[in-house]
Design an enzyme around this catalytic site. Structure first.
Site, PDB file in Angstrom:
ATOM      1  N   HIS A 125      -3.992 -64.947  27.637  1.00  0.00           N
ATOM      2  CA  HIS A 125      -4.642 -63.633  27.562  1.00  0.00           C
ATOM      3  C   HIS A 125      -3.602 -62.519  27.691  1.00  0.00           C
ATOM      4  O   HIS A 125      -2.445 -62.743  28.038  1.00  0.00           O
ATOM      5  CB  HIS A 125      -5.723 -63.496  28.644  1.00  0.00           C
ATOM      6  CG  HIS A 125      -5.232 -63.561  30.059  1.00  0.00           C
ATOM      7  ND1 HIS A 125      -4.515 -62.545  30.668  1.00  0.00           N
ATOM      8  CD2 HIS A 125      -5.365 -64.527  31.006  1.00  0.00           C
ATOM      9  CE1 HIS A 125      -4.235 -62.867  31.906  1.00  0.00           C
ATOM     10  NE2 HIS A 125      -4.728 -64.077  32.147  1.00  0.00           N
ATOM     11  N   CYS A 141      -3.222 -68.804  34.575  1.00  0.00           N
ATOM     12  CA  CYS A 141      -3.312 -68.477  33.155  1.00  0.00           C
ATOM     13  C   CYS A 141      -1.934 -68.179  32.559  1.00  0.00           C
ATOM     14  O   CYS A 141      -0.933 -68.068  33.262  1.00  0.00           O
ATOM     15  CB  CYS A 141      -4.230 -67.283  32.941  1.00  0.00           C
ATOM     16  SG  CYS A 141      -5.980 -67.720  33.007  1.00  0.00           S
TER      17      CYS A 141
END
Length: 299
Positions: A125, A141
């Site tokens: 992301h 992440c």
């Protein structure tokens, strides 16, 4: 548990409503839902260098710096798939709306299926802190610069394979170790009747095979080559032979007889045929000199 989003066990009604509306928004946002396999894509994330590589059809398209887990155990390693694509995902932990400049998830989310999380916990992301990219900073992440994930996001199809590893190997080796054939430029020469030939399109090595640009090589041999865009079929007349072939298939018609070949490829709008299969097609002698790295075609 690692990952990017941690939900509190009890939420106020207003927060629940916000989340429900956010999920409704997710389903209303158009995303690229092309069937997996319509493009042969691969993403590799090397935590050893904090670099991400993006491949299409065996070619390395682009590399990016990324941020990964602040400790080695936080960003899981292995083979995963992209299972969802979300624009403007809220940051539920701190109740930050999707698209807000302060949202640490940026505004593009490529969710990874890790265990039973189905793209809701781990993802590639964007990020609102450009200084964190290239460092070990996340809760699990994989962070990218917002501008760079804006470029990557529309390229990705659902089902794209993602390899996450910590390695000293180069990206091509990592890809091939995970059964993904990588394109290499062929460091050798082509001789036609003893004379060195310079081609506009380079010879390529894919899956341990040399591929040649069909139109260029066949025209050098005196062939007339035509292309039917509607059927994606090439026709070549060379001497008394008429050769027809549908791009990306594993058969060629030679004078009406079907010949099996390694499937052709298309790279940079050029149709490539496997070198070892063309002798039977063109009626010329084709030899490979591994010591001198020479391909010799003799009429």
């Amino acid at each position: 548990m690692g990952g990017c989003i941690l939900l509190k066990p009890y939420l106020a009604k207003s927060v629940v409503l916000t989340i429900l509306l956010a999920f409704i928004g997710v389903f209303l946002v158009p995303v690229n839902t092309n069937a997996a396999g319509s493009k042969n894509e691969l993403i590799i994330v090397n935590k050893g260098t904090n670099k991400l590589a993006f491949y299409i059809d065996g070619e390395l398209v682009k590399t990016f710096s990324v941020g990964t887990g602040r400790s080695p155990d936080l960003t899981p390693e292995g083979s995963f798939k992209i299972v969802n694509k979300i624009k403007n995902r809220p940051y539920y932990k701190d109740h930050i709306a999707g698209g807000d400049p302060t949202n640490p998830l940026g505004d593009r989310w490529l969710g990874l299926q890790v265990g039973a999380t189905y793209g809701t916990t781990y993802a590639i992301h964007g990020n609102n802190n450009s200084k964190s990219i290239g460092k070990y900073v996340s809760a699990g992440c994989i962070r990218m610069l917002n501008d760079e994930i804006h470029w990557l996001y529309p390229q990705i199809v659902i089902g794209t394979k993602v390899i996450v590893t910590t390695s000293k190997l180069d990206f091509a080796t990592i890809a091939e170790q995970n059964d993904y054939p990588v394109t290499h430029y062929f460091a050798g020469s082509l001789l036609l009747d003893g004379k060195s030939v310079k081609l506009d399109h380079e010879l390529l090595m894919m899956d341990s095979r040399v591929f040649i640009p069909m139109r260029e090589v066949f025209e050098l041999l005196g062939a007339q080559v035509g292309w039917d865009e509607q059927t994606k079929t090439v026709t070549a007349i060379i001497g008394s032979r008429t050769i027809t072939h549908k791009a990306l298939t594993g058969t060629v018609s030679v004078g009406g007889s079907t010949v099996a070949i390694t499937s052709s490829r298309i790279v940079d709008n050029s149709l490539l045929l496997p070198l070892r299969d063309i002798t039977e097609l063109i009626g010329h002698q084709v030899d490979w000199d591994g010591t001198k790295k020479q391909i010799r075609i003799t009429s």
